[in-house]
Design an enzyme around this catalytic site. Structure first.
Site, PDB file in Angstrom:
ATOM      1  N   LYS A   1     -42.569  45.836 -17.729  1.00 24.38           N
ATOM      2  CA  LYS A   1     -41.605  45.302 -16.761  1.00 24.38           C
ATOM      3  C   LYS A   1     -42.106  45.698 -15.369  1.00 24.38           C
ATOM      4  O   LYS A   1     -41.595  46.617 -14.730  1.00 24.38           O
ATOM      5  CB  LYS A   1     -40.213  45.881 -17.045  1.00 24.38           C
ATOM      6  CG  LYS A   1     -39.148  44.818 -17.269  1.00 24.38           C
ATOM      7  CD  LYS A   1     -37.831  45.410 -17.670  1.00 24.38           C
ATOM      8  CE  LYS A   1     -36.706  44.967 -16.766  1.00 24.38           C
ATOM      9  NZ  LYS A   1     -36.440  43.540 -16.682  1.00 24.38           N
TER      10      LYS A   1
HETATM   11  N1  PPE Z   1     -36.814  38.857 -20.212  1.00 24.52           N
HETATM   12  C1  PPE Z   1     -36.973  39.152 -18.914  1.00 24.52           C
HETATM   13  C2  PPE Z   1     -38.059  38.490 -18.161  1.00 24.52           C
HETATM   14  C3  PPE Z   1     -36.124  40.076 -18.309  1.00 24.52           C
HETATM   15  O1  PPE Z   1     -36.300  40.375 -17.028  1.00 24.52           O
HETATM   16  C4  PPE Z   1     -35.083  40.655 -19.055  1.00 24.52           C
HETATM   17  C5  PPE Z   1     -34.138  41.611 -18.418  1.00 24.52           C
HETATM   18  C6  PPE Z   1     -34.956  40.311 -20.414  1.00 24.52           C
HETATM   19  C7  PPE Z   1     -35.840  39.403 -20.957  1.00 24.52           C
HETATM   20  C8  PPE Z   1     -33.930  40.935 -21.296  1.00 24.52           C
HETATM   21  O2  PPE Z   1     -34.231  42.281 -21.522  1.00 24.52           O
HETATM   22  P1  PPE Z   1     -33.134  43.364 -21.899  1.00 24.52           P
HETATM   23  O3  PPE Z   1     -32.377  43.642 -20.653  1.00 24.52           O
HETATM   24  O4  PPE Z   1     -33.906  44.508 -22.395  1.00 24.52           O
HETATM   25  O5  PPE Z   1     -32.265  42.764 -22.941  1.00 24.52           O
HETATM   26  N2  PPE Z   1     -33.856  41.342 -17.068  1.00 24.52           N
HETATM   27  C9  PPE Z   1     -33.290  42.392 -16.262  1.00 24.52           C
HETATM   28  C10 PPE Z   1     -33.492  42.109 -14.796  1.00 24.52           C
HETATM   29  C11 PPE Z   1     -32.652  41.059 -14.179  1.00 24.52           C
HETATM   30  C12 PPE Z   1     -32.860  40.996 -12.678  1.00 24.52           C
HETATM   31  O6  PPE Z   1     -32.469  40.003 -12.075  1.00 24.52           O
HETATM   32  O7  PPE Z   1     -33.389  41.930 -12.073  1.00 24.52           O
HETATM   33  C13 PPE Z   1     -31.854  42.720 -16.676  1.00 24.52           C
HETATM   34  O8  PPE Z   1     -31.233  41.959 -17.410  1.00 24.52           O
HETATM   35  O9  PPE Z   1     -31.378  43.777 -16.273  1.00 24.52           O
END
Ligand code: PPE
Length: 305
Positions: free
Chosen positions: A159
């Protein structure tokens, strides 16, 4: 979405006033996109705020850093404790949490190895990420012209802040075209994920979600939803999905820490039943799980005090 300030931000081991949490314009990661971050939520419980799957989120932060060859000057346990401290200090019953580790001021050029690593943790109240009626009315999706990173271009499992250039391009393209969110395909044309969420599609009574090999983040919410699906006897598999799987879905939802479980009402103007029965059932369970209301997932709910 606008940020509502809270009082304190944790920066390199100290709680500093919100306004003082500043960095130099020559901060290395600002120039090269080399920071790593997390998005976490704390929810209100009868025993005070609890952070959902905090340990897994902080472990993922360290895994992101490992891919970047970035050495955090703290242990996983120290960052977990610091996160709990910031949530406690905020006095908020529930909040969004943003830990970030980044290369600081003092070096320029692409070699990150000599750079110092700074760590900060901020929290603020954050409402429904895809809009208040994302669950009831659903969101309008557009398949992006921007493809998800290929594994040897940018590591999707990290990330890393720079990875989100791709997400921002897709998000703005979708919004400008009148949609709510973008779905990204990968270089092979398979479905990967959305700009900030993983995706689930139901076909023939089976729930399907793309693998990380398709360029998707190993989502903690995705993993949670799969566990909840199993509990509800919903057959669920990780599987490669094509564009046609999206158009012909019986129902679809996206999920992430910020977005939680959000229903999808159309993809590229092909309407979908919304919210579908799996979406409704899983969203209902998710709301309970994150608040510690499902006994078998009590360990996922980490109290801050
Ligand atoms: N894919 C991406 C690209 C992503 O950024 C997130 C989280 C997910 C999938 C889902 O991951 P998880 O939170 O572990 O279920 N995105 C984060 C950032 C959002 C933002 O705008 O900044 C979040 O949901 O916190």
């Amino acid at each position: 979405m606008p940020i509502t300030p809270t009082e304190k931000i944790w920066m390199n081991g100290e709680l500093v006033p919100w306004e003082s949490a500043q960095i130099h314009v020559l901060t290395h990661s600002l120039h090269y996109g080399t920071g790593v971050f997390e998005g976490i939520r704390a929810y209100e419980t009868p025993n005070g705020p609890a952070v959902f799957r905090l340990t897994e989120h902080i472990e993922r932060l360290f895994n992101s850093a490992k891919i970047m060859m970035m050495d955090l000057p703290y242990t996983v346990e120290e960052v977990i404790e610091a996160t709990k401290l910031v949530v406690r200090e905020s006095g908020l019953p529930s909040c969004y949490i943003r830990p970030i580790a980044y290369y600081g001021y003092g070096e320029m050029g692409l070699n990150t190895l000599p750079c110092s690593v700074d760590v900060a943790i901020a929290v603020w109240p954050w409402g429904a990420y895809l809009g208040e009626d994302a669950l009831t009315k659903g969101v309008r999706m557009k398949i992006s012209t921007w493809l998800r990173h290929e594994h040897n271009t940018m590591p999707p499992a990290s990330k890393t802040t720079g990875n989100y250039v791709n997400s921002s391009l897709a998000k703005v393209e979708a919004l400008k075209a009148g949609y709510d969110e973008a779905i990204m395909l990968n270089q092979q044309g398979l479905v990967s994920e959305c700009t900030g969420e993983n995706i689930f599609v139901s076909r023939g009574g089976v729930l399907l979600t793309p693998p990380s090999s398709a360029g998707a983040l190993e989502g903690i919410t995705q993993d949670t939803v799969m566990a909840l699906a199993e509990d509800l006897d919903i057959e669920c598999h990780v599987a490669d999905l094509t564009r046609s799987d999206l158009y012909l879905a019986d129902e679809m939802f996206v999920c992430g820490t910020a977005a939680e479980v959000s229903a999808v009402n159309s993809v590229d103007d092909r309407p979908l039943p919304c919210p579908g029965p799996f979406t409704t059932a899983l969203a209902t369970e998710y709301v309970k799980a994150v608040r510690g209301q499902i006994d078998r997932y009590k360990d996922w709910v980490e109290l801050v005090s």
